[in-house]
Design an enzyme around this catalytic site. Structure first.
Site, mmCIF file in Angstrom:
data_model
loop_
_atom_site.group_PDB
_atom_site.id
_atom_site.type_symbol
_atom_site.label_atom_id
_atom_site.label_comp_id
_atom_site.label_asym_id
_atom_site.label_seq_id
_atom_site.Cartn_x
_atom_site.Cartn_y
_atom_site.Cartn_z
ATOM 1 N N LEU A 67 0.815 -1.211 0.000
ATOM 2 C CA LEU A 67 0.000 0.000 0.000
ATOM 3 C C LEU A 67 0.847 1.260 0.000
ATOM 4 O O LEU A 67 0.428 2.299 -0.509
ATOM 5 C CB LEU A 67 -0.926 0.010 1.220
ATOM 6 N N GLY B 48 7.586 4.182 3.760
ATOM 7 C CA GLY B 48 8.062 5.413 4.377
ATOM 8 C C GLY B 48 9.338 5.167 5.140
ATOM 9 O O GLY B 48 9.997 4.121 4.986
ATOM 10 N N MET C 190 9.883 4.391 8.188
ATOM 11 C CA MET C 190 9.918 3.316 9.176
ATOM 12 C C MET C 190 9.738 1.940 8.571
ATOM 13 O O MET C 190 10.088 0.936 9.188
ATOM 14 C CB MET C 190 8.837 3.538 10.237
ATOM 15 N N GLY C 191 9.170 1.855 7.381
ATOM 16 C CA GLY C 191 8.945 0.548 6.788
ATOM 17 C C GLY C 191 7.895 0.606 5.703
ATOM 18 O O GLY C 191 7.661 1.646 5.082
ATOM 19 N N LYS D 200 1.825 -2.760 8.944
ATOM 20 C CA LYS D 200 3.053 -1.977 8.774
ATOM 21 C C LYS D 200 4.214 -2.847 9.219
ATOM 22 O O LYS D 200 4.291 -3.257 10.392
ATOM 23 C CB LYS D 200 3.009 -0.688 9.583
ATOM 24 N N ASP E 138 3.297 13.317 13.872
ATOM 25 C CA ASP E 138 3.505 13.388 12.418
ATOM 26 C C ASP E 138 2.152 13.415 11.702
ATOM 27 O O ASP E 138 1.957 12.723 10.705
ATOM 28 C CB ASP E 138 4.344 12.207 11.942
#
Length: 529
Positions: free
Chosen positions: A14, A17, A19-20, A36, A130
Site C-alpha cells: 500500500l 516510508g 519506518m517501513g 506496517k 507526524d
C-alpha cells in the site's frame, strides 16, 4: 507465494516510508487489515524494541473515534509489525491532488473528524507527532487518522533527527527547534492539514525543507481562500506559541458546540455522507448539511465564545466542487440500509462482544466475573474453574471463536470454549496455561474431562489471541486452535460429539493462589465466513 508475518498474509504493498512498508493483508480469520512492517534495522535495535512495546500499548488505548485502531502487533528477531484496521479510501493528499480542495460541509466535517481523532489520541496519553495529509484516510463514513503514536518510536534528541522524524510542511515551531513536544504540536499540524485541504496549498509553501522550516519559524501562514469562519480556527491553531493554541477538545467545542466524541463522530458521518439521520439528531441545533448542497458560511469559533456549525446558505462567486466518491457515499448508505430491512429479524455476524451486553457478572464460590473498563475479568479462587457464556447462540454448521486475553495474576490456564452450555458444563475447551502449554479438552458434567490434545508447548505472549474452530463433518466435530495467529492444536471427536449451542471464555487457577485473567475482546462468526 505471499509472505506471511505474524499469521497475516501480505497481499499487496500500500505504501512505504521512513519506518517501513504498509501492506494490505488477509487476517487468519478471513478479514482484511493494514500491516506496517518495520525496517529490520530498527527491529533489531534494543532501544527501538522497548519503545515499540511501550508505544503500541499506548496506541491500543486510543478510542476508535475517527481513527484506524491498532488491532495487533508483534516483534521478534528482525521482524516488527503493527496491524491496524484497513480503511478503504484515498488519503487526503491524493484526494486533494486528484479532486481539488474541499469546501463547505465537506471541509467542516473533515475538520471535526480530525479534531475528534486528536481528542481520542490525546485522551489516551499519546501525541501523534507526524499528523499530515497523507496520514488522513477518507473513508466513505468520514476521515480516519492513522499512524498515531508510531512516529515517536524513532525519536532522538536533536533538530536533525526531529526534521527527519516529522514532515516539514506540518511541523510546529517547537518541533523545528527540537523541544519536547506536547499535544499542542498536533493542533498546529491540524491547522496545516485543514489549510491544505481547503486551499490545495501548504500554509507555509513548498521548496527545500530548510526554507519551509524557516517560514514556519518566522512567517505567518497563507490562508487566503479558506472560508472565513473556519479560517479563524485555523489561525489560532497555527499560533507560533503553543500556549496560545486551543486544545483538540477546544477545537471540537468551537466546531460542534462542545459535544462528546461519539456525537461529534455522528455529525461527521451525517455530513460526510449527506444522509439524513434515521432518528432525531443528537444535536438538534446542528442542522445536517448535504455534500452536494451549496456551501454556507458557518459561524465557527473557539472558546471562550464557541460557535456552531450553521445551516447552509448560498454563497456566490465560487463554484463548489462535488467530490464523486463523497457524494456517492450517501447512495451506498441508503442502499445498504434498504438491503438490510428484510434481514432485521436475523442475527448478524460476526458477533463482537463489548462485554456490557448481558455478560454475567457477580461472585460465586469459585470466584468473580466482572467488567473491567472495556474488558471482562475472571478472578478464580485456588483449585476452581470458571466458564462464562456469550449472550449469543452459536450458528449452525460450525463456529470460529476468538478472544484476546492476558494473565494478570497467579498461575493456571485460560481460553475459550464452544459447543457447550454454561449451565450443563458440557463444552469443548481450548486453553493456554501460564507455563505456555496448550490443550483441547472435552468437558462433561460430573467428570474431569477428556484431553483430546496436549498439553503441548506453544509460543505464548503477555497478551494472547486465542482462536478456536468447532466444525461439523461426517458425524464428528473437528477442533482446531490458533495461538497468536499460529495453528497450535488439532483434534476431532466422534464419541457422542457436542453440537452448536453456546460459546464463551474460561479460566482455571492453580492450587495455591487466585488467578486473574482479563479478556479484552471476544468474537463469534460462522466457520468459513
Amino acid at each position: 507465494m505471499n509472505e506471511v508475518i505474524g499469521g497475516y498474509t501480505l497481499r499487496r504493498l500500500l505504501g512505504s516510508g521512513g519506518m517501513g512498508e504498509v501492506h494490505l493483508a488477509s487476517t487468519p480469520t478471513g478479514g482484511l487489515a493494514a500491516v506496517k512492517v518495520i525496517h529490520p534495522a530498527l527491529a533489531r535495535d534494543p532501544a527501538f524494541r522497548r519503545r515499540f512495546e511501550r508505544e503500541v500499548a499506548a496506541a491500543r488505548r486510543v478510542a476508535r473515534f475517527c481513527t484506524a485502531p491498532v488491532l495487533d502487533a508483534g516483534i521478534g528477531g528482525d521482524v516488527a509489525y503493527l496491524v491496524t484496521e484497513y480503511v478503504k479510501g484515498p488519503d487526503l493528499a491524493q484526494a486533494v491532488h486528484d479532486q481539488g480542495p474541499l469546501s463547505g460541509g465537506n471541509l467542516e466535517a473533515l475538520a471535526v473528524g480530525i479534531a475528534t481523532a486528536l481528542s481520542a489520541i490525546h485522551g489516551a496519553g499519546v501525541i501523534h507527532r507526524d499528523l499530515k495529509s497523507s496520514n488522513v484516510l477518507l473513508s466513505p463514513l468520514g476521515p480516519r487518522v492513522i499512524d498515531f503514536g508510531i512516529a515517536q518510536l524513532v525519536e532522538h534528541d536533536g533538530l536533525a533527527s526531529q526534521a527527519i522524524l516529522g514532515t516539514p510542511a506540518f511541523m510546529a515551531p517547537e518541533q523545528v527547534r527540537g523541544e519536547p513536544l506536547t499535544p499542542a504540536a498536533d493542533v498546529f499540524a491540524w491547522g496545516g492539514v485543514i489549510a491544505f485541504a481547503g486551499t490545495g496549498r501548504l500554509p507555509f509553501g513548498g521548496g527545500a525543507p530548510g526554507e519551509v522550516l524557516y517560514r514556519i519559524m518566522q512567517e505567518g501562514p497563507r490562508l487566503d481562500g479558506l472560508d472565513e469562519g473556519i479560517r479563524q480556527v485555523v489561525e489560532r491553531a497555527l499560533a507560533k506559541d503553543p500556549r496560545l493554541r486551543p486544545t483538540a477538545q477546544q477545537l471540537l467545542a468551537g466546531l460542534v458546540g462542545g459535544t462528546r466524541l461519539a456525537a461529534a463522530t455522528e455529525v461527521v458521518e451525517r455530513t460526510w455522507t449527506g444522509a439524513a439521520p434515521a432518528t432525531a439528531p443528537l444535536l438538534p441545533d446542528v442542522p445536517p448539511t448535504s455534500s452536494s448542497a451549496p456551501s454556507g458560511r458557518p459561524t465557527v469559533g473557539v472558546p471562550p465564545a464557541p460557535g456552531r456549525l450553521g445551516a447552509p446558505e448560498p454563497r456566490s462567486g465560487r463554484k463548489r466542487r462535488r467530490w464523486p466518491w463523497v457524494a456517492g457515499a450517501a447512495a451506498l448508505v441508503l442502499a445498504a440500509a434498504a438491503a438490510a430491512v428484510p434481514a432485521l429479524s436475523r442475527e448478524s455476524w460476526p458477533y463482537e462482544a463489548g462485554f456490557g451486553d448481558s455478560w454475567a457478572v457477580g461472585t460465586s464460590e469459585g470466584g468473580t466475573a466482572r467488567q473491567s473498563g472495556s474488558g471482562y475479568e475472571l478472578v478464580v479462587k485456588p483449585g476452581w474453574r470458571l466458564w462464562k457464556s456469550a449472550p449469543r447462540q452459536e450458528p449452525a454448521g460450525g463456529v470460529i471463536v476468538s478472544a484476546k486475553a492476558a494473565l494478570e495474576e497467579g498461575a493456571g490456564e485460560y481460553g475459550v470454549w464452544c459447543h457447550g452450555s454454561a449451565s450443563s458444563a458440557d463444552r469443548y475447551e481450548f486453553g493456554v496455561s501460564s507455563s505456555g502449554k496448550v490443550t483441547i479438552v472435552k468437558r462433561r458434567a460430573g467428570t474431569r474431562g477428556t484431553t483430546l490434545y496436549g498439553p503441548a508447548s506453544a509460543q505464548s505472549a503477555a497478551v494472547n489471541r486465542i482462536v478456536a474452530e468447532c466444525g461439523e463433518s461426517g458425524g464428528k466435530v473437528t477442533l482446531r486452535m490458533w495461538l497468536n495467529e499460529r495453528l497450535v492444536a488439532e483434534a476431532s471427536d466422534a464419541d457422542a460429539p457436542y453440537g452448536p449451542n453456546e460459546s464463551g471464555v474460561h479460566a482455571a487457577s492453580g492450587a495455591t493462589a487466585d488467578l486473574r485473567v482479563r479478556f479484552d475482546s471476544f468474537a463469534l462468526r460462522p466457520a468459513g465466513q
